[in-house]
Design an enzyme around this catalytic site. Structure first.
Site, short mmCIF file in Angstrom:
data_model
loop_
_atom_site.label_atom_id
_atom_site.label_comp_id
_atom_site.label_asym_id
_atom_site.label_seq_id
_atom_site.Cartn_x
_atom_site.Cartn_y
_atom_site.Cartn_z
N CYS A 53 22.27 40.95 -53.42
CA CYS A 53 23.67 40.92 -53.84
C CYS A 53 23.75 41.16 -55.35
O CYS A 53 23.05 40.50 -56.13
CB CYS A 53 24.26 39.56 -53.48
SG CYS A 53 25.87 39.24 -54.19
N GLU A 54 24.59 42.10 -55.74
CA GLU A 54 24.72 42.41 -57.16
C GLU A 54 25.43 41.30 -57.94
O GLU A 54 25.32 41.23 -59.16
CB GLU A 54 25.42 43.74 -57.38
CG GLU A 54 26.88 43.76 -57.03
CD GLU A 54 27.53 45.12 -57.24
OE1 GLU A 54 28.76 45.14 -57.34
OE2 GLU A 54 26.83 46.14 -57.28
N HIS A 55 26.13 40.42 -57.24
CA HIS A 55 26.84 39.33 -57.91
C HIS A 55 25.98 38.08 -58.10
O HIS A 55 26.10 37.40 -59.10
CB HIS A 55 28.10 38.94 -57.11
CG HIS A 55 29.06 40.06 -56.96
ND1 HIS A 55 29.42 40.57 -55.74
CD2 HIS A 55 29.71 40.81 -57.88
CE1 HIS A 55 30.26 41.56 -55.91
NE2 HIS A 55 30.45 41.73 -57.20
N HIS A 56 25.14 37.77 -57.12
CA HIS A 56 24.38 36.53 -57.14
C HIS A 56 22.87 36.73 -57.18
O HIS A 56 22.13 35.76 -57.28
CB HIS A 56 24.73 35.68 -55.90
CG HIS A 56 26.19 35.44 -55.74
ND1 HIS A 56 26.96 36.18 -54.88
CD2 HIS A 56 27.02 34.57 -56.36
CE1 HIS A 56 28.21 35.76 -54.96
NE2 HIS A 56 28.29 34.80 -55.86
N GLN A 94 27.61 44.94 -49.70
CA GLN A 94 27.44 45.58 -48.39
C GLN A 94 28.45 46.70 -48.19
O GLN A 94 28.14 47.73 -47.62
CB GLN A 94 27.55 44.53 -47.28
CG GLN A 94 27.28 45.10 -45.90
CD GLN A 94 27.20 44.02 -44.85
OE1 GLN A 94 26.70 42.93 -45.11
NE2 GLN A 94 27.67 44.31 -43.66
N HIS A 122 24.15 37.16 -45.72
CA HIS A 122 24.15 37.09 -47.18
C HIS A 122 23.70 35.70 -47.61
O HIS A 122 24.39 34.71 -47.34
CB HIS A 122 25.57 37.38 -47.71
CG HIS A 122 25.98 38.80 -47.47
ND1 HIS A 122 26.27 39.65 -48.50
CD2 HIS A 122 26.14 39.51 -46.33
CE1 HIS A 122 26.59 40.83 -48.01
NE2 HIS A 122 26.52 40.77 -46.69
N CYS A 124 23.66 34.46 -50.47
CA CYS A 124 24.54 33.83 -51.45
C CYS A 124 25.53 32.91 -50.73
O CYS A 124 26.05 31.96 -51.31
CB CYS A 124 25.27 34.87 -52.30
SG CYS A 124 26.17 36.13 -51.37
#
Length: 163
Positions: A53-56, A94, A122, A124
């Protein structure tokens, strides 16, 4: 003198991610014209992948199903799996990954249409935050005949559950 592991972490991480810029164009450049006038879609199911995940920066683990309707040429069957891997190796969402896979096949192979389905857990969400494990997120993306023709979409989606 031994070097503490964490001092080498940046270089080890860099080496691990050094292959993330694999070009989808290079993957799809070798094609075959021997299709025997094949008019139906070609589909690979349950292509496993691992992304982050690019955020977490937490793992995203799942599978993709990729189909395309040839327009006079096809690629080797490993190429669909390689395209999934090429995008999964990047930090992702995704939704973005689903559209990138479909658009790269559409733009480089020029088939009559492309369909992509992804289902993934996910971490995250399962390891932090709401802590809900075994929840899969699904995404789809359609181009060309798959987008325009509901019967192709329906056949693709029904194929996901057949063996």
């Amino acid at each position: 003198m031994a070097v503490p592991k964490r001092k080498t972490t940046p270089s080890r991480s860099g080496k691990r991610r050094s292959h993330i810029n694999i070009s989808p164009k290079n993957i799809l450049e070798k094609t075959f014209f021997e299709t025997g006038n094949y008019q139906e879609f070609v589909m690979l199911k349950k292509i496993e992948f691992r992304s982050h995940c690019e955020h977490h920066l937490a793992p995203i683990i799942g599978y993709a199903c990729v189909a395309y309707i040839p327009d006079g040429r096809v690629v080797g069957i490993s190429k669909s799996a390689r395209i999934v891997d090429a995008f999964a190796k990047r930090l992702q969402t995704q939704e973005t990954m689903t559209s990138q896979i479909a658009n790269s096949i559409q733009n480089n192979l020029n088939p009559k249409g492309v369909a992509v389905f992804i289902s993934a857990e996910h971490h995250c969400m399962s390891s932090s935050g709401v802590k809900k494990a075994h929840v899969d997120m699904t995404t789809t993306f359609f181009t060309g005949d798959f987008k325009e023709n509901q019967s192709f979409q329906k056949r693709f989606l029904n194929s996901l559950t057949s063996k």
